[in-house]
Design a protein around this motif. Structure first.
Motif, PDB file in Angstrom:
ATOM      1  N   GLY A  20       0.950  -1.047  -0.042  1.00 34.23           N
ATOM      2  CA  GLY A  20       0.267   0.222   0.395  1.00 34.23           C
ATOM      3  C   GLY A  20       1.077   1.084  -0.053  1.00 34.23           C
ATOM      4  O   GLY A  20       2.091   1.433   0.282  1.00 34.23           O
ATOM      5  N   TYR A  21       0.982   2.138  -0.865  1.00 32.89           N
ATOM      6  CA  TYR A  21       1.276   3.401  -1.157  1.00 32.89           C
ATOM      7  C   TYR A  21       0.222   5.028  -0.832  1.00 32.89           C
ATOM      8  O   TYR A  21      -1.037   4.399  -1.542  1.00 32.89           O
ATOM      9  CB  TYR A  21       1.913   3.669  -1.688  1.00 32.89           C
ATOM     10  CG  TYR A  21       2.375   5.436  -1.470  1.00 32.89           C
ATOM     11  CD1 TYR A  21       3.768   5.526  -1.560  1.00 32.89           C
ATOM     12  CD2 TYR A  21       2.230   6.169  -2.588  1.00 32.89           C
ATOM     13  CE1 TYR A  21       3.922   6.357  -1.027  1.00 32.89           C
ATOM     14  CE2 TYR A  21       2.079   7.531  -2.253  1.00 32.89           C
ATOM     15  CZ  TYR A  21       3.511   7.962  -1.683  1.00 32.89           C
ATOM     16  OH  TYR A  21       3.808   8.874  -2.060  1.00 32.89           O
ATOM     17  N   THR A  22       0.517   5.207   0.491  1.00 28.04           N
ATOM     18  CA  THR A  22      -0.194   7.190   0.606  1.00 28.04           C
ATOM     19  C   THR A  22       0.344   7.945   0.769  1.00 28.04           C
ATOM     20  O   THR A  22       1.704   8.015   1.107  1.00 28.04           O
ATOM     21  CB  THR A  22      -1.117   6.583   1.860  1.00 28.04           C
ATOM     22  OG1 THR A  22      -1.865   8.292   1.853  1.00 28.04           O
ATOM     23  CG2 THR A  22      -0.041   6.424   3.071  1.00 28.04           C
ATOM     24  N   LEU A  30      -0.904   7.100   8.222  1.00 29.51           N
ATOM     25  CA  LEU A  30      -0.382   5.839   8.475  1.00 29.51           C
ATOM     26  C   LEU A  30      -1.170   4.819   8.720  1.00 29.51           C
ATOM     27  O   LEU A  30      -1.482   3.945   9.113  1.00 29.51           O
ATOM     28  CB  LEU A  30       0.583   5.987   8.051  1.00 29.51           C
ATOM     29  CG  LEU A  30       1.560   4.061   8.257  1.00 29.51           C
ATOM     30  CD1 LEU A  30       1.043   3.968   6.533  1.00 29.51           C
ATOM     31  CD2 LEU A  30       2.699   4.634   8.053  1.00 29.51           C
ATOM     32  N   THR A  34      -3.457   1.430   9.579  1.00 33.39           N
ATOM     33  CA  THR A  34      -2.711   0.182   8.686  1.00 33.39           C
ATOM     34  C   THR A  34      -3.231  -0.724  10.310  1.00 33.39           C
ATOM     35  O   THR A  34      -3.609  -1.557  10.798  1.00 33.39           O
ATOM     36  CB  THR A  34      -1.378   0.134   9.442  1.00 33.39           C
ATOM     37  OG1 THR A  34      -1.528   1.737  10.784  1.00 33.39           O
ATOM     38  CG2 THR A  34      -0.368  -0.016   8.374  1.00 33.39           C
ATOM     39  N   TYR A 101       4.735  -4.047   4.162  1.00 34.65           N
ATOM     40  CA  TYR A 101       3.271  -3.803   4.309  1.00 34.65           C
ATOM     41  C   TYR A 101       2.818  -2.433   3.346  1.00 34.65           C
ATOM     42  O   TYR A 101       1.421  -2.775   2.885  1.00 34.65           O
ATOM     43  CB  TYR A 101       2.304  -4.086   5.830  1.00 34.65           C
ATOM     44  CG  TYR A 101       3.037  -5.474   6.219  1.00 34.65           C
ATOM     45  CD1 TYR A 101       2.398  -6.632   5.187  1.00 34.65           C
ATOM     46  CD2 TYR A 101       3.135  -5.571   7.439  1.00 34.65           C
ATOM     47  CE1 TYR A 101       2.254  -7.808   6.184  1.00 34.65           C
ATOM     48  CE2 TYR A 101       3.807  -6.505   7.964  1.00 34.65           C
ATOM     49  CZ  TYR A 101       3.072  -8.104   7.211  1.00 34.65           C
ATOM     50  OH  TYR A 101       4.013  -9.461   7.881  1.00 34.65           O
ATOM     51  N   GLU A 102       3.474  -1.592   3.904  1.00 35.18           N
ATOM     52  CA  GLU A 102       2.692  -0.211   3.145  1.00 35.18           C
ATOM     53  C   GLU A 102       3.837   0.860   3.923  1.00 35.18           C
ATOM     54  O   GLU A 102       4.790   0.893   4.359  1.00 35.18           O
ATOM     55  CB  GLU A 102       1.716   0.103   4.685  1.00 35.18           C
ATOM     56  CG  GLU A 102       1.016   2.022   4.666  1.00 35.18           C
ATOM     57  CD  GLU A 102      -0.043   1.080   3.845  1.00 35.18           C
ATOM     58  OE1 GLU A 102      -0.817   2.498   2.943  1.00 35.18           O
ATOM     59  OE2 GLU A 102      -0.829   0.061   3.396  1.00 35.18           O
ATOM     60  N   THR A 104       4.893   5.343   3.011  1.00 34.46           N
ATOM     61  CA  THR A 104       4.666   6.889   2.660  1.00 34.46           C
ATOM     62  C   THR A 104       6.273   7.454   2.015  1.00 34.46           C
ATOM     63  O   THR A 104       7.189   6.683   2.027  1.00 34.46           O
ATOM     64  CB  THR A 104       4.132   7.816   3.984  1.00 34.46           C
ATOM     65  OG1 THR A 104       4.839   8.107   4.912  1.00 34.46           O
ATOM     66  CG2 THR A 104       2.812   6.986   4.426  1.00 34.46           C
TER      67      THR A 104
END
Length: 278
Positions: A20-22, A30, A34, A101-102, A104
């Motif tokens: 995931g990217y935000t 974030l 999550t 997982y994620e 920014t």
């Protein structure tokens, strides 16, 4: 070490499938995504000071999110998109890295690894210094068996046939888990000559400011273990790596002085083939 700064748009393009990217720049956003179990109450977000700080490096801090995940936060931004893309690529090649997982611009949510760092293990069981050094050397060999993807920035390039380089592969960046050693902290990685990667490890370990004769002798044994476990001779890149290391703004005065002595020719030559690296 210089780092590659990416814009939000570039990060979105480089974030691999499944991660995931935000574009949010805040840790709080974030954490909303999550969902760690540390809320103060309905609709109120967890704040940084309520999270457990479990590791601290020169450029980033690592916080526990829960039993299976950690948050790595760069203090001044970092190459999170490129780093996550490389780690996903390495995992697909069978190289031991944490799962991502994620991400920014400043933060990465990563797999939480159970086990001590190789550095901690050396402190607890110093009689393992030789075997751990050889293990570190083998991790170099495994990494350098992998051709560098075309999108990885060139560092100490050979011009043809570049390999993946970690460029900060020291005992503090290896976690000894139940599934074997896992390599962390890929922000300095590049595509280039394996000799430069091994040289960077030798210079980083050799120049570390450690007190006491016994500790310094153990460091020599560790360096000999690395060289005996690794097929690559770092001598040809040693002086170049020392100069590059001197550009690191995080160096301590003692580390910088050690490096300047090598560049200036004081003491043992930087490019010598002595397997102790000292």
């Amino acid at each position: 070490m210089p780092t590659l700064m990416l814009t939000a748009g570039a990060l979105a393009r480089t974030a691999p499938a499944g991660i995931g990217y935000t574009t949010a720049h805040s840790l709080e956003h974030l954490l909303t995504l999550t969902g760690p179990p540390c809320w103060r109450g309905p609709g109120r977000q967890c704040t940084l000071h309520r999270m457990e700080l479990i590791a601290q490096g020169r450029d980033a801090d690592v916080y526990a999110l829960d039993e299976s995940r950690v948050l790595r936060r760069y203090r001044r931004g970092g190459p999170t998109g490129l780093e996550s893309r490389l780690m996903t690529h390495l995992a697909a090649c069978g190289y031991p890295v944490p799962r991502v997982y994620e991400i920014t611009d400043t933060d990465m949510v990563l797999e939480r690894l159970a086990g001590p760092t190789m550095l901690d293990e050396l402190a607890r069981r110093p009689w393992r210094v030789g075997s751990l050094g050889r293990e570190l050397g083998r991790l170099h060999d495994r990494l350098h068996a992998l051709p560098a993807p075309e999108w990885l920035p060139k560092r100490f390039s050979t011009g043809d046939g570049d390999r993946v380089l970690h460029l900060d592969l020291h005992p503090g960046n290896v976690i000894l888990t139940g599934r074997g050693p896992v390599v962390i902290d890929w922000c300095n990685a590049g595509a280039g000559d394996p000799a430069a990667d091994v040289a960077m490890t030798m210079v980083t370990v050799g120049g570390a400011n450690v007190p006491g004769l016994t500790t310094r002798l153990a460091r020599g044994l560790l360096l000999r273990g690395i060289r005996s476990g690794c097929r690559t001779d770092p001598a040809g890149r040693m002086r170049e790596v020392v100069r590059a290391r001197l550009d690191d703004p995080n160096l301590t005065p003692a580390e910088a002085a050690w490096l300047r002595r090598r560049v200036g020719g004081e003491g043992p030559a930087v490019g010598r083939t002595d397997r102790s690296g000292c």
